[in-house]
Design a protein around this motif. Structure first.
Motif, PDB file in Angstrom:
ATOM      1  N   ALA A   1     -52.905 -75.961 119.105  1.00 30.55           N
ATOM      2  CA  ALA A   1     -53.069 -77.288 119.688  1.00 30.55           C
ATOM      3  C   ALA A   1     -54.263 -77.319 120.632  1.00 30.55           C
ATOM      4  O   ALA A   1     -55.033 -78.285 120.655  1.00 30.55           O
ATOM      5  N   MET A   2     -54.428 -76.248 121.410  1.00 28.99           N
ATOM      6  CA  MET A   2     -55.569 -76.179 122.321  1.00 28.99           C
ATOM      7  C   MET A   2     -56.881 -76.118 121.548  1.00 28.99           C
ATOM      8  O   MET A   2     -57.892 -76.698 121.959  1.00 28.99           O
ATOM      9  N   SER A   3     -56.887 -75.410 120.434  1.00 30.71           N
ATOM     10  CA  SER A   3     -58.096 -75.330 119.621  1.00 30.71           C
ATOM     11  C   SER A   3     -58.419 -76.681 118.988  1.00 30.71           C
ATOM     12  O   SER A   3     -59.580 -77.064 118.894  1.00 30.71           O
ATOM     13  N   ARG A   4     -57.382 -77.411 118.544  1.00 27.25           N
ATOM     14  CA  ARG A   4     -57.623 -78.741 117.983  1.00 27.25           C
ATOM     15  C   ARG A   4     -58.191 -79.682 119.042  1.00 27.25           C
ATOM     16  O   ARG A   4     -59.101 -80.463 118.763  1.00 27.25           O
ATOM     17  N   MET A   5     -57.641 -79.588 120.246  1.00 32.58           N
ATOM     18  CA  MET A   5     -58.153 -80.420 121.320  1.00 32.58           C
ATOM     19  C   MET A   5     -59.590 -80.035 121.642  1.00 32.58           C
ATOM     20  O   MET A   5     -60.453 -80.884 121.859  1.00 32.58           O
ATOM     21  N   ALA A   6     -59.863 -78.725 121.660  1.00 37.38           N
ATOM     22  CA  ALA A   6     -61.217 -78.265 121.944  1.00 37.38           C
ATOM     23  C   ALA A   6     -62.198 -78.747 120.885  1.00 37.38           C
ATOM     24  O   ALA A   6     -63.359 -79.046 121.189  1.00 37.38           O
ATOM     25  N   SER A   7     -61.737 -78.839 119.632  1.00 37.69           N
ATOM     26  CA  SER A   7     -62.617 -79.329 118.570  1.00 37.69           C
ATOM     27  C   SER A   7     -63.063 -80.759 118.841  1.00 37.69           C
ATOM     28  O   SER A   7     -64.209 -81.128 118.585  1.00 37.69           O
TER      29      SER A   7
ATOM     30  N   ASN B   1     -64.299 -73.046 116.841  1.00 35.12           N
ATOM     31  CA  ASN B   1     -62.960 -73.546 117.133  1.00 35.12           C
ATOM     32  C   ASN B   1     -62.158 -73.745 115.861  1.00 35.12           C
ATOM     33  O   ASN B   1     -60.974 -73.416 115.802  1.00 35.12           O
ATOM     34  N   ARG B   2     -62.807 -74.293 114.837  1.00 34.05           N
ATOM     35  CA  ARG B   2     -62.102 -74.508 113.572  1.00 34.05           C
ATOM     36  C   ARG B   2     -61.723 -73.171 112.927  1.00 34.05           C
ATOM     37  O   ARG B   2     -60.628 -73.019 112.379  1.00 34.05           O
ATOM     38  N   ILE B   3     -62.628 -72.215 112.999  1.00 32.33           N
ATOM     39  CA  ILE B   3     -62.334 -70.886 112.457  1.00 32.33           C
ATOM     40  C   ILE B   3     -61.186 -70.244 113.224  1.00 32.33           C
ATOM     41  O   ILE B   3     -60.305 -69.590 112.656  1.00 32.33           O
ATOM     42  N   ASN B   4     -61.181 -70.433 114.543  1.00 35.53           N
ATOM     43  CA  ASN B   4     -60.134 -69.859 115.378  1.00 35.53           C
ATOM     44  C   ASN B   4     -58.758 -70.388 114.981  1.00 35.53           C
ATOM     45  O   ASN B   4     -57.783 -69.630 114.919  1.00 35.53           O
ATOM     46  N   ILE B   5     -58.665 -71.677 114.691  1.00 37.63           N
ATOM     47  CA  ILE B   5     -57.384 -72.259 114.287  1.00 37.63           C
ATOM     48  C   ILE B   5     -56.852 -71.579 113.026  1.00 37.63           C
ATOM     49  O   ILE B   5     -55.662 -71.251 112.925  1.00 37.63           O
ATOM     50  N   ARG B   6     -57.729 -71.343 112.071  1.00 35.74           N
ATOM     51  CA  ARG B   6     -57.310 -70.707 110.818  1.00 35.74           C
ATOM     52  C   ARG B   6     -56.926 -69.241 111.028  1.00 35.74           C
ATOM     53  O   ARG B   6     -55.941 -68.749 110.479  1.00 35.74           O
ATOM     54  N   LEU B   7     -57.715 -68.535 111.847  1.00 39.45           N
ATOM     55  CA  LEU B   7     -57.463 -67.106 112.048  1.00 39.45           C
ATOM     56  C   LEU B   7     -56.207 -66.839 112.861  1.00 39.45           C
ATOM     57  O   LEU B   7     -55.655 -65.733 112.800  1.00 39.45           O
ATOM     58  N   LEU B   8     -55.737 -67.843 113.619  1.00 40.31           N
ATOM     59  CA  LEU B   8     -54.517 -67.646 114.400  1.00 40.31           C
ATOM     60  C   LEU B   8     -53.287 -67.461 113.512  1.00 40.31           C
ATOM     61  O   LEU B   8     -52.237 -67.015 113.988  1.00 40.31           O
ATOM     62  N   HIS B   9     -53.395 -67.781 112.221  1.00 41.28           N
ATOM     63  CA  HIS B   9     -52.301 -67.515 111.291  1.00 41.28           C
ATOM     64  C   HIS B   9     -52.196 -66.032 110.960  1.00 41.28           C
ATOM     65  O   HIS B   9     -51.147 -65.569 110.500  1.00 41.28           O
ATOM     66  N   ARG B  10     -53.281 -65.281 111.213  1.00 39.39           N
ATOM     67  CA  ARG B  10     -53.319 -63.862 110.847  1.00 39.39           C
ATOM     68  C   ARG B  10     -53.447 -62.928 112.038  1.00 39.39           C
ATOM     69  O   ARG B  10     -53.037 -61.764 111.951  1.00 39.39           O
ATOM     70  N   PHE B  11     -54.027 -63.412 113.134  1.00 40.59           N
ATOM     71  CA  PHE B  11     -54.273 -62.548 114.280  1.00 40.59           C
ATOM     72  C   PHE B  11     -53.691 -63.164 115.549  1.00 40.59           C
ATOM     73  O   PHE B  11     -53.464 -64.372 115.624  1.00 40.59           O
ATOM     74  N   THR B  12     -53.466 -62.311 116.550  1.00 36.32           N
ATOM     75  CA  THR B  12     -52.963 -62.800 117.831  1.00 36.32           C
ATOM     76  C   THR B  12     -54.114 -63.364 118.656  1.00 36.32           C
ATOM     77  O   THR B  12     -55.282 -63.029 118.427  1.00 36.32           O
ATOM     78  N   PRO B  13     -53.807 -64.217 119.651  1.00 27.69           N
ATOM     79  CA  PRO B  13     -54.866 -64.730 120.522  1.00 27.69           C
ATOM     80  C   PRO B  13     -55.670 -63.617 121.190  1.00 27.69           C
ATOM     81  O   PRO B  13     -56.889 -63.728 121.340  1.00 27.69           O
ATOM     82  N   GLN B  14     -54.989 -62.537 121.589  1.00 28.00           N
ATOM     83  CA  GLN B  14     -55.703 -61.443 122.244  1.00 28.00           C
ATOM     84  C   GLN B  14     -56.716 -60.788 121.311  1.00 28.00           C
ATOM     85  O   GLN B  14     -57.844 -60.478 121.714  1.00 28.00           O
ATOM     86  N   GLN B  15     -56.335 -60.558 120.076  1.00 25.95           N
ATOM     87  CA  GLN B  15     -57.241 -59.923 119.115  1.00 25.95           C
ATOM     88  C   GLN B  15     -58.479 -60.785 118.874  1.00 25.95           C
ATOM     89  O   GLN B  15     -59.602 -60.272 118.821  1.00 25.95           O
TER      90      GLN B  15
END
Length: 400
Positions: free
Chosen positions: A135-141, A263-277
């Motif tokens: 949600a934060m990434s969508r808002m940031a977009s 930001n858009r890439i981050n939203i997709r990658l959050l399905h596979r990786f943790t925020p810390q990674q």
């Protein structure tokens, strides 16, 4: 008057508009800095300081606004901050000296900080874990449209009017936003039972959390580098490389496009990786970009295309750093989310203010001071993150 409950996409859009106060207030008047200096009879460096002073006020506003919001509610904090922001914008529009403009910008930043800190807290009130980060990434977009359009808006206003009209635009934006939020923003803070929270104790509890300190340092260090560029960008592109002022918004906007894509890439990658990674991976890329940029200036004058590409890479990584650090930090403090996000945001804008002010004070007509501060920010963020965020923290920030 009880506001109508806004559905989630509409709420995200309104919160993005609220958060856009910061980039709009920072970037819209950048093309007007030479004109302001001429009109007020001071040096350009005196007006460049207003960037850092706004950020300092914004940082203090967040420190105050976080506990204020956790105690009195999100709506009360939002409208208190917006009222102060509007007063600051009006004062800046009427300023007749550099000192008056400095004070107006501090007031404007303070009010903006009180309001904006609630955006992340409201999201945390409704979401947790990966949902919060997404949600934060969508808002940031959505927010990325503000710094992309802000210099263009400022340049267009200058073509038809003077620099004071830019602050008139900011006043009008804040007023329209206030009305929209008054009518549609619900109160998302659940009723609190027991004694009221102690702001100092809440801040200390955040600082005592080792992982939260790691996220905080990551944001603070990256902001120092980012705002060093924002402060120096007019002098670098227009003064050093001789680019036309009409081209400057295009060069500046390229960084925002990179940030939007990340930001858009981050939203997709959050399905596979943790925020810390994702955060730590972005820090590696930032350090690589800053190191290459520094070597480019130390070994040979770097061409403008090289600066443009490397800065785009550096700024683009903010799309990973900020949203993942905010989500990771707020997850540890669900009952005091505004205080936690206030502290991390305030530290980011405080170091951003330091980076911007140092860039202005050390300015020698070359991009080297900017590049050095960008490198220092990337290196310190990378090292502090590795030290403070333990390797075994892979899922603690992604589960409700």
């Amino acid at each position: 008057m009880t506001p109508k409950t806004t559905h989630i996409p509409g709420l995200i859009l309104m919160l993005a508009g609220l958060t856009a106060l910061a980039p709009l207030s920072t970037d819209a008047y950048l093309p007007a800095i030479p004109a302001i200096a001429t009109d007020l009879g001071v040096s350009i460096h005196d007006i460049e300081l207003t960037v850092g002073l706004f950020l300092a006020g914004f940082a203090f506003g967040q420190l105050f606004g976080g506990p204020y919001s956790d105690r009195f509610g999100r709506r009360t904090a939002v409208f208190t901050g917006l009222c102060i922001f509007l007063m600051g914008a009006l004062w800046a529009m009427l300023a007749d000296s550099a000192h008056a403009l400095w004070l107006a910008r501090i007031l404007q930043g303070f009010g903006g900080g009180i309001s904006v800190v609630n955006s992340m807290a409201i999201i945390r009130d409704r979401h947790s874990g990966r949902e919060s980060a997404q949600a934060m990434s969508r808002m940031a977009s959505i927010i990325m449209a503000a710094p992309l359009l802000a210099p263009v808006i400022g340049a267009l206003i200058l073509k038809i009017s003077d620099w004071r009209s830019i602050f008139m635009f900011l006043f009008a934006y804040g007023l329209i936003l206030s009305v929209a939020l008054f009518l549609r923003l619900p109160e998302t803070l659940a009723p609190r039972e027991g004694p009221l929270p102690n702001p100092l104790r809440n801040y200390l509890s955040v600082l005592q959390n080792r992982s939260a300190r790691g996220y905080l340092c990551s944001v603070a260090a990256s902001y120092a580098g980012m705002f060093a560029f924002i402060t120096a960008s007019p002098g670098v592109y227009i003064g050093y490389y001789g680019m036309s002022p009409s081209i400057y918004p295009v060069l500046f906007g390229a960084n925002i496009i990179a940030l939007l894509l990340c930001n858009r890439i981050n939203i997709r990658l959050l399905h596979r990786f943790t925020p810390q990674q994702l955060l730590q991976g972005a820090q590696k890329v930032q350090l690589l970009a800053a190191t290459t940029l520094l070597l480019g200036y130390l070994l040979t004058p770097a061409p403008v295309w090289m600066v443009l590409l490397l800065v785009m890479l550096f700024i683009g990584m903010q799309g990973f750093v900020m949203s993942n650090a905010m989500a990771g930090t707020s997850e540890f403090f669900p009952k005091t989310a505004a205080t936690a996000t206030a502290l991390i945001g305030a530290c980011g804008f405080a170091t951003g203010a330091v980076g911007g002010i140092l860039t202005g004070l050390l300015g020698d007509g070359t991009p080297l001071p900017m590049v050095c501060i960008m490198f220092a920010g990337a290196a310190s963020g990378f090292l502090l993150s590795r030290w403070l965020l333990p390797r075994q923290l892979t899922s603690a920030c992604t589960e409700s």
